[in-house]
Write a protein that holds these residues in place. Structure first.
Motif, mmCIF file in Angstrom:
data_model
loop_
_atom_site.group_PDB
_atom_site.id
_atom_site.type_symbol
_atom_site.label_atom_id
_atom_site.label_comp_id
_atom_site.label_asym_id
_atom_site.label_seq_id
_atom_site.Cartn_x
_atom_site.Cartn_y
_atom_site.Cartn_z
ATOM 1 N N PHE A 401 0.831 -1.184 0.000
ATOM 2 C CA PHE A 401 0.000 0.000 0.000
ATOM 3 C C PHE A 401 0.878 1.250 0.000
ATOM 4 C CE2 PHE A 401 -2.513 -3.322 1.992
ATOM 5 C CZ PHE A 401 -3.742 -3.192 1.366
ATOM 6 N N TRP A 402 0.293 2.357 -0.394
ATOM 7 C CA TRP A 402 0.974 3.658 -0.318
ATOM 8 C C TRP A 402 0.020 4.661 0.298
ATOM 9 C CZ3 TRP A 402 0.062 8.645 -1.804
ATOM 10 C CH2 TRP A 402 1.136 9.529 -1.722
ATOM 11 N N THR A 403 0.527 5.411 1.281
ATOM 12 C CA THR A 403 -0.251 6.435 1.959
ATOM 13 C C THR A 403 0.586 7.691 2.069
ATOM 14 O OG1 THR A 403 -1.318 4.707 3.265
ATOM 15 C CG2 THR A 403 -1.608 6.966 4.022
ATOM 16 N N PRO A 404 0.019 8.867 1.832
ATOM 17 C CA PRO A 404 0.808 10.101 1.979
ATOM 18 C C PRO A 404 1.390 10.225 3.380
ATOM 19 C CG PRO A 404 -1.293 10.561 0.898
ATOM 20 C CD PRO A 404 -1.354 9.145 1.365
ATOM 21 N N GLY A 405 2.674 10.532 3.447
ATOM 22 C CA GLY A 405 3.355 10.681 4.733
ATOM 23 C C GLY A 405 3.980 9.411 5.245
ATOM 24 N N PHE A 406 3.479 8.239 4.798
ATOM 25 C CA PHE A 406 4.001 6.961 5.278
ATOM 26 C C PHE A 406 4.652 6.148 4.160
ATOM 27 C CE2 PHE A 406 0.679 8.085 8.275
ATOM 28 C CZ PHE A 406 1.289 7.859 9.486
ATOM 29 N N ARG A 407 4.484 6.622 2.927
ATOM 30 C CA ARG A 407 5.010 5.918 1.760
ATOM 31 C C ARG A 407 4.455 4.490 1.713
ATOM 32 N NH1 ARG A 407 11.170 7.013 0.405
ATOM 33 N NH2 ARG A 407 10.370 6.215 -1.577
ATOM 34 N N PHE A 408 5.293 3.484 1.654
ATOM 35 C CA PHE A 408 4.829 2.123 1.411
ATOM 36 C C PHE A 408 4.630 1.367 2.728
ATOM 37 C CE2 PHE A 408 7.553 3.360 -2.177
ATOM 38 C CZ PHE A 408 6.589 3.368 -3.171
ATOM 39 N N SER A 409 3.626 0.512 2.750
ATOM 40 C CA SER A 409 3.371 -0.348 3.906
ATOM 41 C C SER A 409 2.836 -1.670 3.392
ATOM 42 C CB SER A 409 2.364 0.304 4.868
ATOM 43 O OG SER A 409 1.154 0.599 4.194
ATOM 44 N N GLU A 410 3.169 -2.723 4.118
ATOM 45 C CA GLU A 410 2.778 -4.064 3.685
ATOM 46 C C GLU A 410 1.337 -4.394 4.041
ATOM 47 O OE1 GLU A 410 5.582 -6.727 5.352
ATOM 48 O OE2 GLU A 410 7.293 -5.956 4.203
ATOM 49 N N SER A 411 0.761 -3.672 4.997
ATOM 50 C CA SER A 411 -0.616 -3.922 5.401
ATOM 51 C C SER A 411 -1.368 -2.596 5.437
ATOM 52 C CB SER A 411 -0.658 -4.612 6.773
ATOM 53 O OG SER A 411 0.000 -3.814 7.749
ATOM 54 N N GLN A 412 -2.608 -2.638 5.882
ATOM 55 C CA GLN A 412 -3.443 -1.448 5.882
ATOM 56 C C GLN A 412 -3.084 -0.486 7.005
ATOM 57 O OE1 GLN A 412 -7.609 -2.397 5.727
ATOM 58 N NE2 GLN A 412 -7.292 -4.085 4.300
ATOM 59 N N ASP A 413 -2.281 -0.930 7.974
ATOM 60 C CA ASP A 413 -1.861 -0.011 9.024
ATOM 61 C C ASP A 413 -0.743 0.871 8.488
ATOM 62 O OD1 ASP A 413 0.333 -1.617 8.907
ATOM 63 O OD2 ASP A 413 -0.092 -2.680 10.769
ATOM 64 N N THR A 414 -0.149 1.658 9.366
ATOM 65 C CA THR A 414 0.856 2.646 8.942
ATOM 66 C C THR A 414 2.281 2.144 9.106
ATOM 67 O OG1 THR A 414 0.761 3.632 11.161
ATOM 68 C CG2 THR A 414 -0.662 4.585 9.467
ATOM 69 N N SER A 415 2.470 0.823 9.200
ATOM 70 C CA SER A 415 3.832 0.294 9.298
ATOM 71 C C SER A 415 4.547 0.503 7.979
ATOM 72 C CB SER A 415 3.796 -1.201 9.643
ATOM 73 O OG SER A 415 3.101 -1.904 8.642
ATOM 74 N N LYS A 416 5.747 1.041 8.063
ATOM 75 C CA LYS A 416 6.477 1.423 6.863
ATOM 76 C C LYS A 416 7.182 0.232 6.239
ATOM 77 C CE LYS A 416 7.258 6.257 8.066
ATOM 78 N NZ LYS A 416 8.266 7.325 8.238
ATOM 79 N N SER A 417 7.361 0.318 4.923
ATOM 80 C CA SER A 417 8.125 -0.671 4.178
ATOM 81 C C SER A 417 9.105 0.076 3.288
ATOM 82 C CB SER A 417 7.204 -1.557 3.340
ATOM 83 O OG SER A 417 7.955 -2.476 2.577
ATOM 84 N N SER A 418 10.204 -0.571 2.970
ATOM 85 C CA SER A 418 11.266 0.109 2.222
ATOM 86 C C SER A 418 11.044 0.102 0.718
ATOM 87 C CB SER A 418 12.624 -0.547 2.536
ATOM 88 O OG SER A 418 12.591 -1.918 2.184
ATOM 89 N N ASP A 419 10.153 -0.756 0.221
ATOM 90 C CA ASP A 419 10.000 -0.832 -1.224
ATOM 91 C C ASP A 419 8.556 -1.086 -1.600
ATOM 92 O OD1 ASP A 419 9.660 -3.400 -0.442
ATOM 93 O OD2 ASP A 419 11.460 -4.198 -1.368
ATOM 94 N N VAL A 420 8.348 -1.251 -2.893
ATOM 95 C CA VAL A 420 7.004 -1.416 -3.430
ATOM 96 C C VAL A 420 6.453 -2.801 -3.124
ATOM 97 C CG1 VAL A 420 5.687 -1.434 -5.579
ATOM 98 C CG2 VAL A 420 7.449 0.280 -5.220
#
Length: 900
Positions: A401-420
């Motif tokens: 997922f992608w969210t403004p301010g958090f960039r990429f995350s693997e789930s619907q929460d705001t946990s960040k991920s380093s890539d697509v």
């Protein structure tokens, strides 16, 4: 009584008439009470597109749900018109709907151009008619609400989507992209291009080129393939990251067909499509888009409301698609639902716009998510996107997922991920991401690299020579060899050709900046003013400013002290003194000839005895065994010290000694003439040190430096540090150099600004520096083969070289002293044990008296110690009944005390 015969007949005809009138009036009264309020809604969509078909089905479902719920009082009638994404057709349809169908609200308009033109036409009408648009301008206009006060926008601008694309580009460290969009004839993508360019620049990337595609009417039409191939040849561009902003399905389908035919959908390419294109794709069809990344707005498809809507949607839309509805369908459903809520709450005396404004003033949660309208008219949302990957041409694999301010995350929460996510790239590439660039596919597929050939200084770095009379040139030197080594560390083939450039280094930088050269290879110094124009690689050699002067020599008054350091002299003196004391301790009783008399008379002979051994000039004998051991070790130390001192002093006296290095302040104070090599680097920094311009002389070639010094044209030469090191190595000690404090950028290669190759070169240069290959090459090419060690100036000998020798000497002396002291203590205790009890006190008194007089005798203030000792011996013999002849002297501290 009789009645007239005519009356009954007349009343009989009036009764049915009255009854009929009553029934008619009653029926009309009931009809007025049960009259439905019909609301006509105009819907302007692109009926022939997938998005338009989904929107039509979704709006019909919402209208049917409302009509079923309010079947007795309200009815919503949808009047659909096809715009074909043409703004003028949409405006004409809106005018026709208002005049003929008497619509109270208009919804739809897939593009912002349609919405703006429809809003203009509606604003010219006498009555107030709200317009609900499914599109929004790319950039929010500041006066949009004043111009169209009745326009409701059910979509947000494209800034969030452009930031998502920029984050994808940044995640894989791509620096250049090619933007592709279809020409709609209205310049609708100008705002999107500006947003994307701004977002890319924030991540260090840029748009290298943008391609405007001709419009293809349908998949069955015959597109101009030749024109499309010409557009995709990219004769001067290297980027292989393609971003398709907006296009119709026929155009984008043919685009990928041609791109795949030309090899642009390959292992080193990356393709990204926006939501307006990914929503057009039918999962049942097959497209030539393997490995393409797409963007879709995330919505909750697990709710019961969505499940109910999906069931109705598939029933109504089953002949077109078996898949679920997209975000455009959900927003169309929500738009009609908001409208029906306003209709159901509208009082009879209120116009629809006022009731709609009341509904939009509060937060609304629909199938597409939570919606909040600013001022009641513009949708404010923080969209969350799902990154999709087209795997086999039709299967969509959801990634992160992608969210403004958090960039990429693997789930619907705001946990960040380093890539697509786990992407399958074009060409079924899975192990790594594509490079995102490649050599041009048409024209001359070779990098044109400029090489500085006009520099007459230090050809060891760059050497350009003509081969015979053919005009063909050869390129060699330290910098060129590093370039070849870098090519060997790249994981791809890089076709190139060198071209000799005879201008200045600044001119060469300008040529790369103006794209006349793709790159430049040579001994190019990194300067801050150049970094704004070109891309520098990691420096392969450090840089700085150095001053070279002729070596001048001096003779020191205290040269005889130079062979040893001051610590060496100090420790040697301590060892000499310690050895003197130990030798005196052992020899004072065994050598009465040398160590006789008072203590001050014994010190001088002891010092002379040890000091004379430094020159092997001593003639005195050593009587004690311990003294001989100490003296033997000391003589060995003397031999080593003497030999080392003599050898080092001889070297220092026979070789010349340079004066201290010169400083800039000394040159300024002496108003000395200085030279430079005419390079940009030196010319840039000399004025900083306030040297007079008339004292700065440019020397044309490195071979003229020595001659300029000999003729005394210059007193010092300013060179860049790498060149100064080469010059000093070649001259082998005839000159001395001083490095001016401060570090600079170093020597590097240059590429066009934003070139992806510069990063690969920097990585390769770092690898070569880390494994020592560049240092090895530097030793081979820049360091002379001749031996320069003969000119090495001798240095003072340090304490570390003799520390072990001093430890052996000191330890030997200390050990002998301790052994001698132990023997003396044993003999002393033995004498005490042999003395009887009756003469113990008398013996102790004699010993104390003897010690006292001995001390006086040493100081020269008492009678002869020998006379006193003879008296003590006689008294002791008388008191102990021991013959005096049996009393004997001992080598102990008090010689006259007899043994017991």
């Amino acid at each position: 009584m009789s009645f007239p015969s005519t009356f009954p007949i007349n009343n009989w005809f009036l009764f049915p008439l009255l009854t009929t009138c009553f029934i008619i009036c009653l029926t009309e009264g009931v009809g007025v009470e049960n009259e439905k309020h019909v609301t006509n809604v105009g819907a302007i969509i692109n009926v022939n597109s997938r998005i338009g078909k989904e929107q039509k089905a979704a709006m019909e479902i919402a209208a049917e749900s409302f009509n079923n719920q309010y079947s007795n009082t309200h009815e919503l009638v949808l009047h659909f018109r096809n715009s074909g994404r043409e703004p003028f057709l949409a405006a004409t349809a809106a005018e026709e709907l208002i005049k003929e169908k008497k619509v109270e609200v208009i919804v739809g308009m897939e593009t912002w151009q349609e919405a703006a033109l429809v809003a203009d036409h509606v604003g010219n009408q006498s009555q107030v008619i709200p317009v609900i648009s499914f599109a929004a301008p790319p950039i929010t206009l500041p006066l949009i609400q004043r111009r169209w006060p009745f326009l409701i926008r059910m979509a947000s601008n494209g800034s969030a989507q452009m930031k998502c694309i920029a984050d994808i580009v940044s995640a894989y460290n791509w620096k250049r992209v090619v933007v592709i969009y279809e020409d709609d004839g209205y310049g609708g993508d100008v705002g999107m291009l500006a947003l994307l360019s701004e977002a890319l620049q924030a991540g260090g990337a840029k748009i290298e080129h943008h391609l405007v595609l001709p419009r293809v009417l349908s998949l069955t039409s015959n597109p101009n393939w030749t024109e499309l191939e010409e557009l995709l040849k990219l004769p001067t561009f290297q980027s292989r990251v393609f971003i398709v902003l907006q296009s119709s399905l026929p155009t984008v389908t043919n685009l990928f067909r041609v791109a795949k035919k030309m090899g642009l959908v390959g292992r080193e390419s990356a393709w990204i499509i926006t939501e307006s294109i990914s929503s057009l794709l039918d999962p049942q069809d097959n497209y030539d888009m393997e490995g393409t990344l797409g963007i879709k707005t995330y919505y909750d498809n697990k709710s019961s409301a969505y499940a109910s809507f999906q069931k109705e949607f598939q029933r109504k839309y089953s002949e077109e698609d078996k898949s679920g509805p997209g975000i455009y369908a959900l927003r169309a459903y929500d738009a009609i639902t908001i409208l029906t809520e306003a209709i159901s709450q509208r009082p009879s005396s209120t116009i629809l716009q006022d009731s709609l404004a009341t509904v939009l003033s509060s937060t609304y949660t629909g199938l597409s998510g939570k919606m909040q309208f600013e001022g009641g008219w513009e949708l404010l949302d923080s969209p969350r996107f799902t990154i999709i990957n087209i795997v086999d041409g039709k299967t969509e694999k959801e990634l992160n997922f992608w969210t403004p301010g958090f960039r990429f995350s693997e789930s619907q929460d705001t946990s960040k991920s380093s890539d697509v996510g786990n992407v399958t790239w074009p060409g079924n590439l899975k192990s790594r991401a594509p490079k995102g660039w490649g050599m041009p596919t048409a024209g001359k597929p070779i990098m044109k690299i400029g090489v500085p050939a006009g520099n007459k200084h230090f050809s060891k770095f760059v050497k350009v020579e003509s081969r015979n009379n053919s005009g063909e040139k050869t390129y060699d030197g330290f910098s060129i060899q590093i370039f070849y080594m870098v090519l060997g560390h790249l994981n791809y083939h890089l076709p190139y050709e060198f071209e000799a450039f005879y201008g200045s280094y600044n001119d060469l930088v300008e040529e790369v900046y103006n794209k006349n050269y793709d790159a430049a290879v040579g001994d190019i110094t990194i300067l801050a003013e150049r970094m704004d124009k070109v891309e520098f690689t990691q420096p392969y050699m450090k840089s700085g400013l150095s001053i070279i002067v002729l070596e001048k020599y001096y003779d020191s008054t205290w040269m005889f002290l130079k062979p040893f350091t001051w610590r060496m002299w100090a420790v040697s003196g301590v060892i000499l003194l310690y050895t003197t004391l130990i030798v005196w301790f052992f020899e004072r009783s065994s050598n009465p000839e040398l160590f006789d008399g008072p203590l001050n008379h014994q010190i001088v002979p002891a010092i002379w005895f040890t000091f004379s051994s430094l020159f092997f000039a001593h003639r005195e004998k050593v009587y004690s065994n311990f003294g001989r051991v100490v003296f033997m070790v000391w003589l060995f130390v003397v031999l080593i010290l003497n030999s080392s001192y003599t050898a080092n002093l001889s070297s220092m006296l026979t070789m010349q000694r340079p004066k201290p290095n010169v400083t800039i302040e000394m040159l300024k104070r002496d108003d000395a003439k200085v030279g430079d090599d005419g390079s940009t680097f030196v010319a840039k920094y000399l004025p900083i040190y306030d040297l007079k311009p008339e004292n700065i002389i440019s020397v044309s070639s490195e071979y003229n430096y020595s001659e300029a010094f000999k003729r005394k044209n210059i007193s010092a030469m300013f060179l860049e540090l790498p060149y100064a090191e080469v010059f000093m190595n070649e001259l082998c000690g005839n000159f001395t150099s001083t490095t001016v404090p401060g570090e600079f950028g170093g020597l590097s290669f240059i590429f066009q600004k934003g070139s992806p190759i510069a990063k690969d070169f920097s990585k390769a240069i770092l690898e070569l520096l880390e494994n020592g290959e560049i240092k090895k090459l530097q030793n081979e090419l820049l360091t002379p083969k001749k031996d320069c060690s003969k000119n090495t100036r001798p240095q003072s000998l340090h304490l570390n070289s003799f520390l072990g020798l001093y430890i052996i000497c000191g330890a030997t002396s200390t050990l002998c002293f301790l052994l001698s002291l132990t023997n003396w203590v044993k003999k002393f205790r033995q004498q005490e044990g042999n003395a009887g009890p009756r003469d113990e006190s008398l013996w102790k008194k004699m010993v104390r008296v003897a010690r006292f007089y001995r001390a006086l005798d040493i100081l020269g203030k008492a009678p002869s110690f020998a006379d006193l000792c003879s008296q003590i011996r006689w008294e002791y013999s008388t008191a102990s009944n021991t013959p005096e002849s049996q009393l004997a002297f001992t080598p102990g501290e008090i010689e006259c005390v007899p043994q017991r």
